[in-house]
Design an enzyme around this catalytic site. Sequence first.
Site, short mmCIF file in Angstrom:
data_model
loop_
_atom_site.label_atom_id
_atom_site.label_comp_id
_atom_site.label_asym_id
_atom_site.label_seq_id
_atom_site.Cartn_x
_atom_site.Cartn_y
_atom_site.Cartn_z
N GLN A 293 0.84 -1.19 0.00
CA GLN A 293 0.00 0.00 0.00
C GLN A 293 0.88 1.24 0.00
O GLN A 293 0.37 2.36 -0.07
CB GLN A 293 -0.89 0.00 1.25
CG GLN A 293 -1.79 -1.22 1.33
CD GLN A 293 -2.46 -1.35 2.69
OE1 GLN A 293 -3.54 -0.83 2.91
NE2 GLN A 293 -1.80 -2.04 3.61
N HIS B 141 -1.58 1.40 -4.31
CA HIS B 141 -1.93 2.82 -4.16
C HIS B 141 -1.02 3.74 -4.97
O HIS B 141 -0.94 4.93 -4.69
CB HIS B 141 -1.92 3.22 -2.67
CG HIS B 141 -3.01 2.56 -1.90
ND1 HIS B 141 -3.01 2.44 -0.53
CD2 HIS B 141 -4.15 1.96 -2.33
CE1 HIS B 141 -4.11 1.80 -0.15
NE2 HIS B 141 -4.81 1.49 -1.22
N CYS C 85 -1.17 13.32 -15.27
CA CYS C 85 -2.08 14.41 -15.62
C CYS C 85 -3.51 13.90 -15.46
O CYS C 85 -3.86 12.86 -16.02
CB CYS C 85 -1.85 14.87 -17.05
SG CYS C 85 -3.14 16.03 -17.60
N1 NAD Z 1 5.50 4.93 3.40
C1 NAD Z 1 4.42 5.18 2.61
O1 NAD Z 1 4.45 4.98 1.40
C2 NAD Z 1 3.16 5.67 3.27
C3 NAD Z 1 3.20 6.38 4.46
C4 NAD Z 1 1.98 6.83 5.02
C5 NAD Z 1 0.77 6.51 4.39
N2 NAD Z 1 0.78 5.80 3.23
C6 NAD Z 1 -0.52 5.48 2.55
O2 NAD Z 1 -1.56 5.58 3.51
C7 NAD Z 1 -2.26 4.39 3.72
C8 NAD Z 1 -2.17 4.05 5.21
O3 NAD Z 1 -2.58 2.74 5.50
P1 NAD Z 1 -1.63 1.61 6.14
O4 NAD Z 1 -2.50 0.50 6.61
O5 NAD Z 1 -0.55 1.29 5.20
O6 NAD Z 1 -0.94 2.31 7.33
P2 NAD Z 1 -1.57 2.87 8.67
O7 NAD Z 1 -0.93 4.20 8.89
O8 NAD Z 1 -3.04 2.80 8.67
O9 NAD Z 1 -1.06 1.81 9.76
C9 NAD Z 1 0.29 1.56 9.98
C10 NAD Z 1 0.38 0.53 11.12
O10 NAD Z 1 1.75 0.19 11.29
C11 NAD Z 1 2.04 0.11 12.68
N3 NAD Z 1 3.47 0.41 12.82
C12 NAD Z 1 4.09 1.58 12.52
N4 NAD Z 1 5.43 1.46 12.70
C13 NAD Z 1 5.64 0.19 13.15
C14 NAD Z 1 6.82 -0.55 13.51
N5 NAD Z 1 8.05 -0.01 13.42
N6 NAD Z 1 6.68 -1.83 13.95
C15 NAD Z 1 5.43 -2.40 14.03
N7 NAD Z 1 4.30 -1.76 13.68
C16 NAD Z 1 4.40 -0.49 13.23
C17 NAD Z 1 1.14 1.14 13.33
O11 NAD Z 1 0.90 0.79 14.68
C18 NAD Z 1 -0.13 1.06 12.45
O12 NAD Z 1 -1.08 0.14 12.99
C19 NAD Z 1 -1.58 3.36 2.86
O13 NAD Z 1 -2.55 2.72 2.14
C20 NAD Z 1 -0.62 4.12 1.98
O14 NAD Z 1 -1.14 4.27 0.68
C21 NAD Z 1 1.94 5.37 2.66
ZN ZN Z 2 -2.30 16.46 -19.77
#
Ligand code: NAD
Ligand code: ZN
Length: 282
Positions: free
Chosen positions: A136, A156, A164
């Site tokens: 994701q 995602h 665009c």
């Molecule tokens: N790095 C990225 O690319 C990034 C960052 C933020 C959000 N997003 C986007 O936002 C959406 C958020 O949803 P999601 O479910 O991926 O994330 P989320 O933010 O909903 O959940 C992340 C989970 O990871 C756990 N966590 C964080 N660090 C940890 C660690 N070091 N050890 C163990 N657990 C840990 C947290 O407790 C939390 O439950 C994603 O679908 C994505 O598209 C992406």
């Molecule tokens: Zn265009």
Amino acid sequence: MASVKPDCFRMWRGAGMKMETPTVRPQERDIVQPDAMIGKVRAWVAQARRVVVLTGAGISTESGIPDFRGPQGVWTRDPEAEKLSDIRYYMADAEIRKKAWQARLVHPAWEARPNAGHEAIAGLERRGKLHALITQNIDGLHQKAGNSPECVIEVHGTVLKVVCMSCGWKGPMQETLIRLLTGEDDPPCTLCGGILKSDTISFGQNLVPEVIARAMRSAAEADCFIAIGTSLQVYPIAGAVSEAKEAGARVVIVNAEPTPFDGIADAVLRVPIGKTLARILL
Ligand SMILES: NC(=O)c1ccc[n+]([C@@H]2O[C@H](COP(=O)([O-])OP(=O)(O)OC[C@H]3O[C@@H](n4cnc5c(N)ncnc54)[C@H](O)[C@@H]3O)[C@@H](O)[C@H]2O)c1
Ligand SMILES: [Zn+2]
């Protein structure tokens, strides 16, 4: 933007969410005594032939990229920030776009390096066991760690490209960042003048059906399915966990906080991701 099937592929915050009644409860001891469980999961991985990994923002926090919903998450600390990820605000409001571009300019992904967790998953691919890596995340760190692009399913999108919203042209993010640095605050498409956006899926935006279908198919082909660093609240991809379970895979969840799918997992590890994955996957 790719074509859409809105009814089948609605997303975000449980749209179309079916909560499963837990059928298998992880034993409390698996959570409080993770060492024994880590050994067991390591053996499952050793036996497995088709491991499918699903990652979320939690795998990248140890690389300095905050997650959204964890205790230090971007939205936990600033609920207003959510607007920058909402396609309706983005398309309607130039001020939101300007803020979104400023946020892109300083996105931690540009400086981030893969951590031990990403590297362990890349190692799993080198062992020939990784059937698919569904992510994701939009940060490109799995590919930087050495996972092959063919293996990574980015449900995602990616922050490394722009798209665009009118003509569908795509190009490298870096070029648009240079335009920002040279004074444009809401750079339009150079081909058609349309609104540009990072090639990521925002709230209210449709997923790419082929990408989701591939992710679900891979999940159903797994003999071991490991969800890592995801709160499993974003649909439809969270449904990949049930998909794998129903197809007979062992399901492992590695996440610091509880998820709605802990009840159907064969193992739940509420542990730091980086050092744990190195013990399980390598
Ligand atoms: N790095 C990225 O690319 C990034 C960052 C933020 C959000 N997003 C986007 O936002 C959406 C958020 O949803 P999601 O479910 O991926 O994330 P989320 O933010 O909903 O959940 C992340 C989970 O990871 C756990 N966590 C964080 N660090 C940890 C660690 N070091 N050890 C163990 N657990 C840990 C947290 O407790 C939390 O439950 C994603 O679908 C994505 O598209 C992406
Ligand atoms: Zn265009």
